[in-house]
Enzyme design. Structure first.
Site, PDB file in Angstrom:
ATOM      1  N   ASP A 212       0.864  -1.183   0.000  1.00 34.26           N
ATOM      2  CA  ASP A 212       0.000   0.000   0.000  1.00 34.26           C
ATOM      3  C   ASP A 212       0.895   1.225   0.000  1.00 34.26           C
ATOM      4  OD1 ASP A 212      -2.572   1.475   0.351  1.00 34.26           O
ATOM      5  OD2 ASP A 212      -1.644   2.039   2.252  1.00 34.26           O
ATOM      6  N   GLU A 296      -2.283  -1.858  -5.816  1.00 32.51           N
ATOM      7  CA  GLU A 296      -3.592  -1.248  -6.044  1.00 32.51           C
ATOM      8  C   GLU A 296      -3.522  -0.317  -7.248  1.00 32.51           C
ATOM      9  OE1 GLU A 296      -6.977   1.132  -3.388  1.00 32.51           O
ATOM     10  OE2 GLU A 296      -4.875   1.093  -2.754  1.00 32.51           O
ATOM     11  N   ASP A 378      -2.128   1.943   7.212  1.00 33.35           N
ATOM     12  CA  ASP A 378      -1.409   1.524   6.012  1.00 33.35           C
ATOM     13  C   ASP A 378      -1.156   0.025   5.993  1.00 33.35           C
ATOM     14  OD1 ASP A 378      -1.354   4.170   5.198  1.00 33.35           O
ATOM     15  OD2 ASP A 378       0.550   4.573   6.210  1.00 33.35           O
TER      16      ASP A 378
END
Length: 403
Positions: A212, A296, A378
């Site tokens: 992330d 992502e 996170d």
């Protein structure tokens, strides 16, 4: 497998002039061919081919004799690049080709053939330009492979690798010469070693890592590791402001202004080099320690429209980092799994699946009301990215693989 190797070169004053002429010449041919292609199609609905554009070079050389002093293959390559731009546009992979401007700092030209590399004295020969110093800081081919498989020539006890003599092996592809805004010259050699891409390595939940990316920390891994954000641009802002003020004070067109602009460009180059070095080392570490990486999909272009975060987002360089991860995964047979940008990775509890809809950006830690687990925002997101990616893979096959 094709790989590109970039090296710095040190031309003398005369060679710098010749390089600048090649930059300008290829840009001139590109713009003139673009004008001809647009004009012929808009007026007569005629599609101008690469052969037509190359035949037009003869007329252009008669009208502009200075073009005769440049490598003809580099000028032909400019036409080829233009048609590649049109092809990418019609396939939906790029924007419509536009004119190249000298102010865009896009200085490059290509040499498809007839370049040579002196392996003994570390020099490179470019047609119409001559021999110049090159820093071969790493090998583009194994020394044993060069000695046993390729054709080399020896001149005055020096070993020279000639692209023309090795054309039948189809290993040495196009060479690209470029100049940065800081005045540094580089060559990029495209090599095809004819080694097939490695087979995808098998992976499972234990050998997969979720990532992330963020602004406060550069990245959080599903293993619990936090990568600090180095903020290279932010730490150099005071120096950049001072250099920019120096440029503004100088009279336009003066030598002092050119010197101040060069100092500013060199500092921007330093920041770019720092960012690239950091991303290369981190991406290589992640690819080496895991068999699959989950990331992502981010709408970076939309994010930078937020003027409050635009500078920080541009400084962190998410898109370039993901690009480095992707091509390095292809090199080593690793897998890249990507989830959609609208997946609620931060708002989900990775333990019980509870969704916290009122989670805002300023909340860095939160406790799940259902299972009472305390989450780091996170790390929780990276774990969820990994879970979602593996779940999508098990339900939809291996369509999301990088290789």
């Amino acid at each position: 497998m094709k790989k590109s190797y970039r090296y710095r070169i040190y031309p003398n004053k005369e060679q710098k002039t010749l390089l600048e002429q090649h930059f300008g010449g290829t840009r001139f041919i590109y713009n003139r061919s673009l004008f001809i292609k647009n004009l012929m199609y808009s007026k007569f609905k005629i599609n101008v081919t690469e052969i037509d554009l190359n035949n037009n070079l003869k007329l252009l050389k008669e009208l502009h004799p200075w073009l005769k002093d440049q490598n003809s293959q580099s000028l032909q390559q400019a036409n080829k690049n233009l048609l590649t731009g049109f092809k990418n546009f019609f396939e939906g992979n790029g924007a419509y080709p536009t004119r190249k401007n000298k102010k865009d700092q896009n200085f490059s030209f290509q040499v498809p053939q007839n370049y040579q590399i002196n392996l003994t004295t570390s020099k490179i020969y470019l047609p119409k330009i001559g021999w110049m110093k090159i820093v071969l800081h790493r090998d583009f081919l194994d020394k044993e492979f060069i000695e046993n498989e390729l054709v080399t020539k020896e001149v005055n006890g020096e070993i020279i690798l000639d692209q023309k003599l090795n054309r039948k092996f189809d290993i040495f592809k196009t060479l690209t010469v470029s100049r940065t805004s800081a005045g540094r010259y580089h060559v990029s050699i495209l090599i095809d070693n004819h080694v097939p891409e490695p087979e995808p390595v098998e992976f499972d939940e234990k050998t997969t890592v979720g990532i992330d990316v963020g602004l406060k920390s550069f990245a959080a891994l599903s293993t619990g590791e936090i990568i600090d954000n180095p903020r290279f641009l932010n730490t150099s802002l005071d120096r950049l402001k001072k250099l920019q003020r120096d440029v503004s004070r100088m009279k336009k067109g003066s030598r002092n202004r050119k010197k101040a602009v060069l100092k500013l460009a060199k500092h921007h180059q330093l920041i770019q080099n720092q960012r690239n070095d950091f991303q290369h080392k981190l991406s290589m570490k992640i690819i080496s320690e895991s068999q699959a990486t989950c990331i992502e999909d981010l709408n970076v272009k939309g994010m930078v429209r937020n003027h409050c975060l635009a500078q920080s987002i541009s400084d962190v360089g998410w898109s370039e980092f993901i690009r480095k991860l992707t091509y390095k995964a292809e090199w080593y047979g690793k897998t890249i799994l990507q989830i959609g940008r609208f997946e609620a990775s931060s708002k989900l509890c990775n333990v019980c699946g509870y969704k916290k809809d009122d989670l805002t950006l300023d909340i860095r830690e939160w406790e799940c009301p259902s299972c009472k687990t305390l989450h780091d925002r996170d790390i929780n997101a990276s774990i969820n990215i990994k879970k979602i990616a593996l779940n999508n893979l098990s339900t939809a096959g291996t369509a999301g693989r990088a290789c």
